[in-house]
Design a protein around this motif. Structure first.
Motif, PDB file in Angstrom:
ATOM      1  N   ARG A 288      -4.301  14.175  -7.358  1.00 14.40           N
ATOM      2  CA  ARG A 288      -4.977  12.983  -6.850  1.00 14.40           C
ATOM      3  C   ARG A 288      -4.024  11.799  -6.678  1.00 14.40           C
ATOM      4  N   ALA A 289      -2.992  11.709  -7.530  1.00 13.72           N
ATOM      5  CA  ALA A 289      -2.044  10.595  -7.401  1.00 13.72           C
ATOM      6  C   ALA A 289      -1.287  10.689  -6.080  1.00 13.72           C
ATOM      7  N   ARG A 290      -0.765  11.878  -5.761  1.00 10.74           N
ATOM      8  CA  ARG A 290      -0.040  12.041  -4.497  1.00 10.74           C
ATOM      9  C   ARG A 290      -0.986  11.943  -3.306  1.00 10.74           C
ATOM     10  N   GLU A 291      -2.212  12.393  -3.476  1.00 12.21           N
ATOM     11  CA  GLU A 291      -3.185  12.266  -2.401  1.00 12.21           C
ATOM     12  C   GLU A 291      -3.446  10.792  -2.100  1.00 12.21           C
ATOM     13  N   ALA A 292      -3.521   9.975  -3.145  1.00 12.27           N
ATOM     14  CA  ALA A 292      -3.743   8.541  -2.947  1.00 12.27           C
ATOM     15  C   ALA A 292      -2.580   7.912  -2.183  1.00 12.27           C
ATOM     16  N   ILE A 293      -1.351   8.296  -2.544  1.00 14.05           N
ATOM     17  CA  ILE A 293      -0.179   7.771  -1.843  1.00 14.05           C
ATOM     18  C   ILE A 293      -0.257   8.126  -0.358  1.00 14.05           C
ATOM     19  N   ALA A 294      -0.614   9.386  -0.072  1.00 14.50           N
ATOM     20  CA  ALA A 294      -0.697   9.841   1.315  1.00 14.50           C
ATOM     21  C   ALA A 294      -1.801   9.109   2.073  1.00 14.50           C
ATOM     22  N   TRP A 295      -2.962   8.894   1.423  1.00 15.53           N
ATOM     23  CA  TRP A 295      -4.056   8.167   2.079  1.00 15.53           C
ATOM     24  C   TRP A 295      -3.612   6.752   2.443  1.00 15.53           C
ATOM     25  N   ASP A 320      -9.629   3.828  -4.412  1.00 19.72           N
ATOM     26  CA  ASP A 320     -10.545   4.488  -5.352  1.00 19.72           C
ATOM     27  C   ASP A 320      -9.841   5.600  -6.133  1.00 19.72           C
ATOM     28  N   LEU A 321      -8.945   6.336  -5.472  1.00 20.24           N
ATOM     29  CA  LEU A 321      -8.205   7.397  -6.167  1.00 20.24           C
ATOM     30  C   LEU A 321      -7.247   6.798  -7.201  1.00 20.24           C
ATOM     31  N   TYR A 322      -6.602   5.687  -6.875  1.00 22.53           N
ATOM     32  CA  TYR A 322      -5.726   5.034  -7.841  1.00 22.53           C
ATOM     33  C   TYR A 322      -6.523   4.550  -9.053  1.00 22.53           C
ATOM     34  N   GLN A 323      -7.706   4.013  -8.800  1.00 22.05           N
ATOM     35  CA  GLN A 323      -8.547   3.593  -9.911  1.00 22.05           C
ATOM     36  C   GLN A 323      -8.962   4.795 -10.753  1.00 22.05           C
TER      37      GLN A 323
END
Length: 503
Positions: A288-295, A320-323
């Motif tokens: 989820r952390a890398r997904e947030a960066i990509a988003w 929202d993913l970072y949170q």
């Protein structure tokens, strides 16, 4: 095999015009009144392209048209699969490649297969050596493949390419053998690791600030940019290997090191592609952390291509993913990016809130350069809501923080924005001085897009100050800067405004 009437054919490609003429001439020789190529010139050009402009493939295509006088050229063009399997009963493209490949010594056959797996349309000596698993490129083997017309010189010294049909043949050979497939997977893994190391170093130079340890590998920022420019196609292609699980983690990390460069060079289509692949791969892996960066990175690219509502959605997903993962520092990036997208859609109050959240989070993390950027963005939206004095204060804070941190490029952006705020407040001479300071710094960084923006701002200010000669000069200089920045629409607009300036 002269008793079979066989002969070696050069695989060198013709020009588009020569390929078109070959098709037309072959049909007219068989039937002088056959005008299909002339009557379907666009379809004929497409057919020639699908044949790769290779004489053998073109001859086979022409033979198939001769055998069926009622077949439109467009119908054959639409049935292609790059025409690799084109066969007129006597000759086939695959058979010709099989014959050439079968005659190669083992080391040449191996290098040809590996070249077919390389990312991008060309490969450098450096990448070729890594594919080969050697310390240096196999020059002798390359020369032999070049003499056999299986490998071609690329666009510059130390660059090599395969014809698309040769590449497709090589990939097919590898995919048909488990042992060769494993060999190819290992070679691609080596290339991906090389790209990751060098892209990380290049990205470090693009973000480097004076006083910080110099990144490895490149002597300076210009050298890092030159390498990224030369390897761009391969880097973007390599990120797309993230669709395969074995490469996903490395390719996703590579995508993150390309974001600053693709933004800097305004290669937004490549950026959207890279971010989209990275986001999907990270989501599949549950990272989820890398997904947030990509988003978040995808949102920036989408905004730059005019897809603002999609950008807002992407930044909200990133926030929202970072949170969710509890990363308050990177959450600040998402808030800042969201603010820019909201501002672009006219939702200024929401943008002010987003920038304020970003500023507070960066301040809490002790990241002064990022805090400065948030102040600068906040100042811009405050100016747009007619809060000129607050805007001047925000840009001044941003400038001072950038200066303290040694971020000269960030300082230039703050000077530019401060110039706009000073103009709105009626402080004209101070505005000119601020923009001049910004322009000087942008030119040193070769940031031609922002130099173009600053020159346009100066031109508009001179125009409003009834100084037409200076206004026209700055508009034309702006057009030149935008042209260098690969921004033709902005360059055209600046030229139009220069022509509209009245004495």
């Amino acid at each position: 095999m002269p008793q079979l009437g066989a002969r070696l054919l050069s695989l060198g490609e013709l020009s588009p015009e020569e390929a078109y003429d070959l098709l037309d001439r072959a049909l007219r020789i068989a039937a002088p009144g056959d005008e299909r190529v002339a009557n379907e010139s666009e379809a004929a050009a497409e057919l020639a392209l699908l044949c790769g402009h290779l004489p053998l493939a073109l001859q086979i295509a022409a033979a198939l048209l001769v055998l069926d006088r009622d077949k439109p050229v467009a119908e054959l063009a639409e049935s292609g699969d790059r025409l690799l399997h084109l066969d007129d009963g006597e000759r086939s493209v695959r058979a010709a490649f099989d014959l050439s490949y079968g005659r190669l010594p083992a080391e040449q056959a191996r290098l040809l297969r590996l070249l077919a797996l390389a990312p991008g349309p060309e490969v450098t000596d450096e990448v070729l050596a890594v594919l080969d698993g050697a310390d240096a490129p196999p020059v002798r083997v390359l020369d032999a493949l070049s003499r056999a017309h299986l490998v071609e010189r690329g666009s510059g010294r130390g660059r090599w390419r395969l014809h698309d049909l040769v590449r497709a043949f090589g990939v097919g050979v590898v995919e048909g053998d488990a042992g060769l497939l494993a060999e190819g997977d290992t070679a691609r893994g080596r290339v991906l690791e090389l790209y990751l190391r060098w892209a990380r170093a290049a990205d470090g130079w693009l973000r480097w600030l004076p006083g910080k340890p110099a990144p490895e590998r490149f002597g300076d920022r210009a050298g890092a940019l030159a390498w990224l420019d030369s390897e761009r196609a391969g880097l973007v292609a390599a990120v797309q290997w993230a669709r395969e699980e074995r490469y996903a983690d490395t390719a996703v990390r590579l995508s993150q090191y390309l974001a600053e460069y693709l933004d800097w060079r305004r290669l937004f289509d490549d950026w959207v592609t890279v971010c989209g692949v990275a986001r999907e791969a990270a989501h599949r892996a549950g990272n989820r952390a890398r997904e947030a960066i990509a988003w978040n990175s995808l949102g920036i690219a989408l905004r730059q291509t005019g897809r603002t509502e999609d950008a807002i959605d992407a930044h909200i997903r990133a926030r929202d993913l970072y949170q969710f993962v509890g990363d308050g520092y990177r959450e600040a990036f998402a808030w800042g990016s969201l603010g820019r997208a909201l501002r672009q859609t006219g939702r200024t109050e929401e943008a002010i809130e987003a920038y304020t959240r970003a500023r507070d989070l960066f301040q809490a993390a002790g990241d002064r350069p990022r805090e400065a950027m948030a102040w600068d963005n906040l100042g811009t939206v405050l100016r747009e809501t007619d809060r000129a004095e607050e805007s001047i204060d925000a840009h001044t804070r941003a400038r001072d923080l950038h200066e303290t941190a040694g971020d000269r490029h960030g300082e230039a952006m703050a000077w530019n924005n401060l110039g706009s705020a000073l103009w709105e407040a009626g402080r004209v001479e101070e505005s000119f001085e601020a923009c001049a300071k910004a322009l000087e710094r942008f030119r040193k960084f070769e940031d031609w897009y922002r130099a173009g923006q600053t020159l346009s701002n100066l031109a508009l200010a001179y125009q409003r100050a009834t100084r037409p000669t200076e206004a026209r000069t700055h508009y034309l200089q702006s057009a030149d800067a935008f042209t260098r920045a690969n921004a033709p629409a902005e360059a055209a607009q600046a030229r139009t405004r220069a022509e509209e300036v009245t004495p």
